[in-house]
Design an enzyme around this catalytic site. Structure first.
Site, short mmCIF file in Angstrom:
data_model
loop_
_atom_site.label_atom_id
_atom_site.label_comp_id
_atom_site.label_asym_id
_atom_site.label_seq_id
_atom_site.Cartn_x
_atom_site.Cartn_y
_atom_site.Cartn_z
N GLU A 30 1.15 -1.12 -0.12
CA GLU A 30 0.19 0.43 0.34
C GLU A 30 0.79 1.29 0.23
OE1 GLU A 30 -3.08 2.03 2.87
OE2 GLU A 30 -1.22 0.60 3.99
N LYS A 44 -10.29 0.89 -1.34
CA LYS A 44 -10.83 0.44 -0.24
C LYS A 44 -12.23 0.56 0.30
CE LYS A 44 -8.30 0.65 4.46
NZ LYS A 44 -7.19 1.71 5.47
N CYS A 79 -4.31 -2.99 3.94
CA CYS A 79 -4.85 -1.87 5.61
C CYS A 79 -5.00 -2.62 6.86
CB CYS A 79 -4.51 -0.97 6.00
SG CYS A 79 -3.65 0.06 6.97
#
Length: 538
Positions: free
Chosen positions: A289, A354, A405
């Site tokens: 990321e 995301k 994440c």
């Protein structure tokens, strides 16, 4: 009072239960803070035997106060505040790494988040004070109340199930395998129950009846350990043929990446590491990321340079920031881009935005208030959530579910994708949190998703713990924070879906519901007195 009397267990329990004022507040805050040592990387789970006993005894004392529910809430809150402040202090490093103008927010944002999470522990202690009977089996109510409120913490207001008590067990170990049946919330219930049960055995004189919960707790621990040990003896599922990943791990810090020449520095570093010897044997290259501090899909020069080192049909899976420019505004996404190269030309074959955005990092709670007090620029920098989790078809590899994440810490989120993928890809930028416990906690929690689903995971985390996680949560390949290089790994195969993959949290709720229903039936007169519910006269 003699010195011996003070240290006798029964007298100590009595003194703690009767404590009040600032000494009690300091005791609870310290107990909560010490409890954070049970989490990664220390895993000092035995400390919870003492600290949970402290919480149980003090809340038992609160039940004898004139305002028992308020006293119970405050005691649970103080314990939780110490626990979350000590366990998540590393969030301050994200503000420091973002720039000096954000440092003044640390004394507000970090304690405010800890206080919000601690309120759930306060609520759990209110429920315990309201429901628990006087017998030694009240520890069962204590465990269920905490586990239920931890489930609520993981779901309300977007949810933040960080440092659940279940994570005191290292992922991939024997006891962690219990999550394949009950999930982390069920394992949280069992963890609290087994570790707090010795507290009710403490008394002025030995009483066999009071030791029954402790013996039951030991039996549960032995059953969990035996089940996990047997599960780990299963045959290895093997490796996926024809799939070879290259995990690119850069040691660049956030300060270096966002310096004046940081974009060029980061690009050159990732290109050099990607082009390391052996690239021709690799099918997929994985970047973490936020690998490059640019909008990579808009940067033709960077895409061209990548194409110069990639062979035909090689695939790059990279965490990127992307934007969509409208007529009046711009929309920003934290994304995974899958690029397939042919004759040096990239084609986007997969794109995932995301969904679950990190508070203060990607979404700004109370942004209007922050703008009003002079942090308008900080409040403006927000990402837009994606449409939802999904399983992505990949060229040259089995279907994958991306987790960007901290999406990897949400059990229900991983189960939301359909159909079942063959593996999970967790990409993260743990460089925000420096050399703290945060990245270690993150990887331990992500590994539980493999235990719950029976799916292997490949993890690429900038200055975090990267590597390969098998379907049992074990990590045969671990690339430590701060390392710099290209690591070629194979993809393990999944195993059959465990019970949790089908049932989710239903087993946890069935057990919790039975306990709560039984206690309410037993204690209906007490509940009625607090809530003014009329009861039938017999």
């Amino acid at each position: 009072m003699t010195r011996h009397a003070w240290y006798s267990p029964g007298r100590l329990r009595t003194r703690i239960a009767a404590a009040s004022g600032w000494r009690l507040a300091l005791l609870l805050f310290t107990g909560g803070a010490l409890s954070a040592l049970a989490m990664a990387p220390v895993f000092a789970w035995p400390i919870l035997i003492a600290t949970l006993a402290l919480l149980l005894w003090t809340v038992d004392g609160a039940r004898r106060r004139p305002k028992p529910l308020r006293a119970a809430f405050l005691r649970g809150f103080l314990f939780g505040f110490g626990y979350f402040l000590a366990g998540m202090f590393w969030l301050a490093y994200a503000f420091i790494n973002r720039g000096p103008e954000y440092i003044p927010l640390i004394p507000f944002a970090v304690p405010a988040l800890a206080a919000l999470l601690a309120a759930f522990w306060g609520g759990a202690m209110v429920a315990y004070a309201l429901l628990a009977q006087r017998s030694e089996w009240r520890v069962l109510v204590f465990a269920v109340c905490i586990a239920v409120f931890e489930w609520l913490r993981g779901h309300m207001f977007g949810g933040l199930p960080w440092n659940l008590p279940a994570y005191a067990w290292p992922a991939g170990g024997a006891i962690s395998q219990t999550a394949s049946w009950f999930g982390v919330y069920g394992l949280t219930l069992l963890t609290i129950l087994t570790l707090v049960s010795p507290a009710v055995a403490v008394g002025p004189v030995f009483n066999l009846k009071r030791t029954m919960p402790a013996m039951g707790g030991i039996a549960i621990l032995l059953i969990m350990f035996t089940f996990g040990a047997l599960r780990l003896q299963q045959p290895e599922p093997g490796l996926e043929p024809g799939v070879r990943f290259r995990i690119v791990q850069s040691a660049l810090t956030q300060g270096e990446k966002w310096s004046a020449n940081g974009a060029l520095l980061a690009r050159d570093r990732y290109l050099d590491l990607t082009a390391s010897p052996g690239l021709d044997e690799v099918t997929h290259v994985l970047w973490p990321e936020g690998a490059l501090p640019i909008y990579m899909l808009e940067d033709g020069a960077t895409l061209s340079l990548i194409g110069e080192i990639f062979a035909d049909d090689q695939v790059l899976m990279a965490g990127i920031s992307r934007r969509v420019v409208g007529q009046e505004d711009e929309t920003y996404y934290n994304s995974l881009a899958v690029l397939r190269y042919h004759s040096g030309t990239p084609r986007i074959v997969g794109l995932y935005d995301k969904v679950l955005l990190a508070p203060f990092g990607e979404s700004i709670p109370f942004s209007g208030l922050l703008s009003a007090i002079g942090f308008a620029e900080f409040a403006r920098l927000q990402y837009t959530p994606g449409a939802g989790p999904f399983v992505m078809d990949l060229p040259g590899a089995p279907p994958v579910m991306p987790l960007i994440c901290y999406e990897g810490i949400f059990p229900g989120f991983v189960r939301a994708g359909a159909p079942r993928p063959a593996w999970l890809f967790n990409l993260s930028n743990d460089a925000w949190f420096g050399e703290t416990s945060g990245p270690r906690q993150h990887v331990n929690q992500a590994r539980y998703r493999s235990i719950e689903t029976g799916l292997p995971m490949i993890r690429s985390a900038s200055r975090g713990v990267s590597g390969v996680i098998d379907a049992f949560g074990r990590m045969p390949v671990a690339i430590l924070p701060g390392s710099d290089g290209a690591h070629d790994v194979d993809l393990p195969r999944p195993i059959g879906a465990p019970l949790y993959a089908f049932w989710g949290d239903w087993l946890f709720w069935i057990i919790s519901g039975l306990v709560i229903a039984g206690i309410i039936l037993q204690r209906r007169k007490v509940v009625g007195r607090y809530l003014k519910i009329p009861t039938l006269n017999r």
